[in-house]
Each structure stands twice: as C-alpha cells, then as structure tokens.
Design an enzyme around this catalytic site. Structure first.
Site, PDB file in Angstrom:
ATOM      1  N   GLU A  61       0.821  -1.202   0.000  1.00  0.00           N
ATOM      2  CA  GLU A  61       0.000   0.000   0.000  1.00  0.00           C
ATOM      3  C   GLU A  61       0.865   1.266   0.000  1.00  0.00           C
ATOM      4  O   GLU A  61       0.515   2.270  -0.621  1.00  0.00           O
ATOM      5  CB  GLU A  61      -0.925   0.008   1.214  1.00  0.00           C
ATOM      6  CG  GLU A  61      -1.961  -1.103   1.228  1.00  0.00           C
ATOM      7  CD  GLU A  61      -1.435  -2.408   1.809  1.00  0.00           C
ATOM      8  OE1 GLU A  61      -2.206  -3.374   1.892  1.00  0.00           O
ATOM      9  OE2 GLU A  61      -0.238  -2.468   2.171  1.00  0.00           O
ATOM     10  N   PRO A 267      12.311 -13.391  -0.420  1.00  0.00           N
ATOM     11  CA  PRO A 267      11.096 -13.597   0.392  1.00  0.00           C
ATOM     12  C   PRO A 267      10.366 -12.286   0.654  1.00  0.00           C
ATOM     13  O   PRO A 267      10.975 -11.217   0.726  1.00  0.00           O
ATOM     14  CB  PRO A 267      11.639 -14.194   1.694  1.00  0.00           C
ATOM     15  CG  PRO A 267      12.949 -14.809   1.305  1.00  0.00           C
ATOM     16  CD  PRO A 267      13.511 -13.879   0.266  1.00  0.00           C
ATOM     17  N   ARG A 268       9.065 -12.384   0.836  1.00  0.00           N
ATOM     18  CA  ARG A 268       8.232 -11.206   1.090  1.00  0.00           C
ATOM     19  C   ARG A 268       8.539 -10.584   2.445  1.00  0.00           C
ATOM     20  O   ARG A 268       8.477  -9.373   2.603  1.00  0.00           O
ATOM     21  CB  ARG A 268       6.754 -11.624   1.003  1.00  0.00           C
ATOM     22  CG  ARG A 268       5.758 -10.532   1.355  1.00  0.00           C
ATOM     23  CD  ARG A 268       5.768  -9.417   0.329  1.00  0.00           C
ATOM     24  NE  ARG A 268       4.769  -8.400   0.653  1.00  0.00           N
ATOM     25  CZ  ARG A 268       4.936  -7.432   1.536  1.00  0.00           C
ATOM     26  NH1 ARG A 268       6.067  -7.355   2.205  1.00  0.00           N
ATOM     27  NH2 ARG A 268       3.982  -6.546   1.742  1.00  0.00           N
ATOM     28  N   MET A 308      15.392  -5.287   1.899  1.00  0.00           N
ATOM     29  CA  MET A 308      14.071  -4.700   1.752  1.00  0.00           C
ATOM     30  C   MET A 308      14.173  -3.453   0.872  1.00  0.00           C
ATOM     31  O   MET A 308      15.194  -2.764   0.852  1.00  0.00           O
ATOM     32  CB  MET A 308      13.491  -4.311   3.114  1.00  0.00           C
ATOM     33  CG  MET A 308      13.336  -5.466   4.093  1.00  0.00           C
ATOM     34  SD  MET A 308      12.171  -6.727   3.551  1.00  0.00           S
ATOM     35  CE  MET A 308      10.623  -5.806   3.621  1.00  0.00           C
ATOM     36  N   GLY A 309      13.101  -3.175   0.134  1.00  0.00           N
ATOM     37  CA  GLY A 309      13.034  -1.944  -0.650  1.00  0.00           C
ATOM     38  C   GLY A 309      13.821  -1.967  -1.941  1.00  0.00           C
ATOM     39  O   GLY A 309      14.030  -0.911  -2.547  1.00  0.00           O
ATOM     40  N   GLU A 310      14.259  -3.134  -2.391  1.00  0.00           N
ATOM     41  CA  GLU A 310      15.081  -3.218  -3.607  1.00  0.00           C
ATOM     42  C   GLU A 310      14.441  -4.076  -4.687  1.00  0.00           C
ATOM     43  O   GLU A 310      15.094  -4.494  -5.639  1.00  0.00           O
ATOM     44  CB  GLU A 310      16.465  -3.775  -3.260  1.00  0.00           C
ATOM     45  CG  GLU A 310      17.258  -2.880  -2.322  1.00  0.00           C
ATOM     46  CD  GLU A 310      18.649  -3.397  -2.009  1.00  0.00           C
ATOM     47  OE1 GLU A 310      19.471  -2.609  -1.497  1.00  0.00           O
ATOM     48  OE2 GLU A 310      18.932  -4.595  -2.269  1.00  0.00           O
ATOM     49  N   ASN A 334       2.324  -8.370  -5.837  1.00  0.00           N
ATOM     50  CA  ASN A 334       2.102  -7.414  -6.930  1.00  0.00           C
ATOM     51  C   ASN A 334       2.621  -7.943  -8.267  1.00  0.00           C
ATOM     52  O   ASN A 334       3.833  -8.010  -8.495  1.00  0.00           O
ATOM     53  CB  ASN A 334       2.789  -6.096  -6.573  1.00  0.00           C
ATOM     54  CG  ASN A 334       2.401  -4.968  -7.507  1.00  0.00           C
ATOM     55  OD1 ASN A 334       1.997  -5.181  -8.644  1.00  0.00           O
ATOM     56  ND2 ASN A 334       2.520  -3.744  -7.021  1.00  0.00           N
ATOM     57  N   GLU A 337       4.208  -4.766 -11.000  1.00  0.00           N
ATOM     58  CA  GLU A 337       5.555  -4.184 -10.998  1.00  0.00           C
ATOM     59  C   GLU A 337       6.514  -4.888 -11.947  1.00  0.00           C
ATOM     60  O   GLU A 337       7.195  -4.223 -12.741  1.00  0.00           O
ATOM     61  CB  GLU A 337       6.111  -4.151  -9.572  1.00  0.00           C
ATOM     62  CG  GLU A 337       5.423  -3.113  -8.700  1.00  0.00           C
ATOM     63  CD  GLU A 337       6.005  -3.041  -7.303  1.00  0.00           C
ATOM     64  OE1 GLU A 337       6.872  -3.893  -6.966  1.00  0.00           O
ATOM     65  OE2 GLU A 337       5.615  -2.143  -6.532  1.00  0.00           O
TER      66      GLU A 337
END
Length: 429
Positions: A61, A267-268, A308-310, A334, A337
């Site tokens: 989100e 992994p998520r 994370m964030g990559e 998602n 993307e």
C-alpha cells in the site's frame, strides 16, 4: 447497538489482545516491539499539522501511494506529508521513499485513540489506501471536518459477505467518506452494497509505478555481480501454515535447472530470509546472500535477496519473474511491478489480492498462470533458454501496463475538486 459493542470491545478487551498479537509477531520481527505508544493513542511528539495524510497498512500500500502522492503534490505543493502504517516493514518503506515525511503508526480504532490522533495532526485531508475500514477513525475525521477518501479501493466477494454481516456498523461510517475511488466496476458495486456513496471507478495506482533511477542503477550493479548468466527471480515468496514457496521453488530448481543458471529468491518478509537460505543449502545448492556484498560466484546456483526496498532492482536484473504468494493461499503479491519492467511473468492459482490485474494480464497475453512449483520452474527454464518464447509475453506486459496507466492523476484531480469545493463552501458560510 453494533457500534456500542464495537467500542466496548476496544475500550475493555482488545488492548491486551492487540499487545499479545504484537508480542507474538515480535518473535519473528522484533521491530513490532518498537513505538508502542503510537499504536495506543499516546500523545505524539511534534506532530505535523495541515498535512496530506496517507494511511498505507504495509509495503504494498505504501508503494501504491507513491504515484498518487506525486500527483497530489502538484495541487498541494506546500502541504507537508504524514504517512501512517500498521507494520514495521511498511514504516521502513515509507521512511525510505519519503525521507521528508513524518511517518508513524496509526492508532488502533479505539474512539479516544483515533480522536487524539486527528486532533494532534489536524490533516488537510486523509487518504486510506486499498480498503481500510476503521469505523471510529472515519467518524472522528467527520467530527473534526477532515475530508477522508478511500483510494485504490477494492472489495472481494468474500470480504463483501463479511462486511454485509456488520453492515449496520460500517455503513454509517462509509457514508461519511468524502470520496471513494474503486479499482474496478465490481469493486465499486460491492463497496456500494456495504454503504459507500457514489464510488468512482478510477483504476489502480499500482499501474502508475515506474522504476526509479536509483533502482535501475542498483539493477546494473546486481548484473555486474551476477555476470553473463540467465536469471530466474522468485519474487516475494510467502509461507502459510508451515508451507514455504521458497522451499518448493528450490526443490524444483534442483531437479530441473541447469547449473549455469541462477535462481534469485526474495522472500516477502525479512523473517523468511534465513529460511530461504537454509532451504537452498540443505538441498545441496551453492548459495550466497545479497547482504554479503560479494561477486556471485560462477558455481553459485541460488542467490538470496535478503534486503528490503530493492524489489525493482531485482526485477530489472532478472530475465524471468515468478510472483510469490500465488502457490500458497495468500492471494498473490504485486504482479504489475515486474510487468512494468517488461519482464515475462509467471504466477500460481491464488490471486485474490490482485484478481482483476491477473485476469486482465492473462487475457492480454501478458503473463502465464501455472499450478505447481515444478511447472513454474520448468516454464522459467524453457523461457531462459528459448527467449523467443517469452519475448511476446514481455512486450504484451509493457503494453498492458501502459493501457492501464493514469489512475493516480484521476484520483488526485477528483480529490482536489472536492477540497476546493469544501474551501469555497466554508468561505461563503
């Protein structure tokens, strides 16, 4: 009566249950123990006011809000940004994407806690991403004259049945929203049935997300570390009821893939990073982690994306992408993307979180749906070694995303129109 029962639960019973839940989550992610006061209505130090306030529960989100925020800032360039979440990973993502914003947890829906939050910040406007229906929060915004909107709104058939049972609780709150912007006509119809007034169909802001220059630069760095190898990415793998997609993918990869190909697993959730590494090493596959900051050795068959964030960098560095959360029953992550990066995409049968996007992508020939991890890995390997098979799918993916672009601009325009009307009405009253 339902509202009274709801408030009685929050005021007397739910706080210790929420604390127990947070402690349990902290066993896997200790960050759940941080900043508890924010979650329970304690006064916040130096709260910004008159801000554009976005509530985005977690990572997905928060990312979906990014193009909407860009469009809103065109209309409200001088307004500061307040972003609230419910998860530590969502908070970390917001801090990374919006370094100048104030980021904090949204208090749970106790009437006193949310009233404290609204009176502290007095936002110019509020936007709830996806379908966050917090009854007391919506009532508090209405009482304090804070326009509140539901953006990227979606509602599955299952959720509609659940909300219908408590329609007497949610409908009076939903009627107080200043606007609701649904992803599809089906979402709009379901939302209207549970009490939303005049929802507009604007689409999904996730189609407006594009890779940043920083992610492209990082993707090039990844490719330099990987070298000239074919790359299959298992993105946002999930675990449910003790079953982990990463383990299934590893097992299939060991049986099917060629040794010169590279599997990347991201992994998520960060608490599954080590598990993915262990699955690969226990299977006897030479494995490295992204966090070791080393060249990926030629003998390495599995690279764990423990960061994370990559994700956009991983997408751009890959040749074929599987989207996780779809082989276990968690509704898919998602799918948009990787398609926006022009990658051929695979996913499993569980797609309820991205049902419309998955259905549309399949109809457009922009992705392929498969039943098992073995089918996913076999198809990925076929595409890696015969790129002419996947090239039409990749092109269809680019076209598909482009065709659905523009939801953020529509929502921002509608929100600006309503805020302008409210201001004029206040001037004349």
């Amino acid at each position: 009566m339902l509202h009274k029962i709801y408030n009685a639960l929050f005021c007397s019973i739910l706080k210790p249950l929420i604390q127990h839940y947070l402690r349990k989550r902290a066993q896997k992610n200790p960050d759940y123990l941080q900043d508890w006061a924010e979650r329970f209505g304690e006064p916040y130090p130096n709260p910004i006011q008159n801000a554009i306030w976005i509530h985005a529960v977690s990572v997905g989100e928060t990312r979906a809000a990014q193009p909407l925020i860009i469009e809103l800032k065109k209309y409200f360039p001088d307004s500061p940004l307040l972003i609230t979440q419910m998860t530590p990973t969502g908070r970390a993502t917001a801090q990374q994407l919006y370094p100048h914003a104030q980021c904090r947890y949204l208090p749970y829906d106790n009437p006193k806690w949310v009233q404290q939050f609204i009176r502290e910040h007095r936002p110019k406007l509020g936007i709830l991403m996806e379908t966050e229906i917090w009854v007391n929060l919506i009532h508090a915004c209405a009482a304090e004259n804070v326009p509140l909107f539901l953006a990227n709104a979606r509602l599955s058939e299952k959720s509609e049945r659940g909300y219908w049972k408590i329609r007497g609780l949610v409908a009076p709150a939903l009627a107080k929203l200043s606007g609701c912007y649904a992803q599809t006509i089906e979402d709009a119809e379901r939302l209207e049935k549970i009490g939303v007034k005049n929802p507009l169909i604007c689409g999904n802001t996730k189609f407006d997300i594009t890779p940043s220059a920083e992610s492209t630069k990082l993707a090039n760095e990844f490719r330099a570390r990987i070298g000239d190898r074919r790359v299959f990415l298992a993105a946002s793998t999930r675990e449910k009821d003790g079953v982990d997609e990463a383990q299934w993918i590893v097992q299939a990869w060991k049986k099917i893939a060629q040794s010169n190909d590279l599997l990347i697993i991201v992994p998520r959730h960060l608490e599954r990073f080590q598990a993915a590494f262990d699955f690969a090493t226990q299977a006897g596959l030479p494995t490295q982690k992204r966090s070791d900051n080393q060249i990926v050795q030629p003998k390495t068959q599995v690279w764990i994306g423990d960061s994370m964030g990559e994700m956009f960098a991983y997408y751009q560095a890959a040749d074929v992408v599987f989207v996780g959360g779809s082989l276990v029953e968690t509704g898919c992550q998602n799918v948009i993307e990787p398609m926006s990066c022009g990658k051929p995409v695979l996913f499993g049968l569980s797609t309820f979180n991205f049902q419309a996007a998955c259905d549309w992508a399949l109809m457009a020939g922009a992705a392929k749906q498969l039943n098992t991890a073995e089918e996913v890995v076999q198809t990925a390997c076929d595409w890696l070694h015969h790129p002419h098979l996947s090239a039409p799918i990749a092109q269809s993916a680019r076209d598909f995303v482009a065709q659905h672009h523009g939801a953020s601009a529509k929502m921002a325009h509608e929100i600006h129109q309503i805020i302008t009307k409210i201001a004029k009405d206040q001037e004349t009253s």
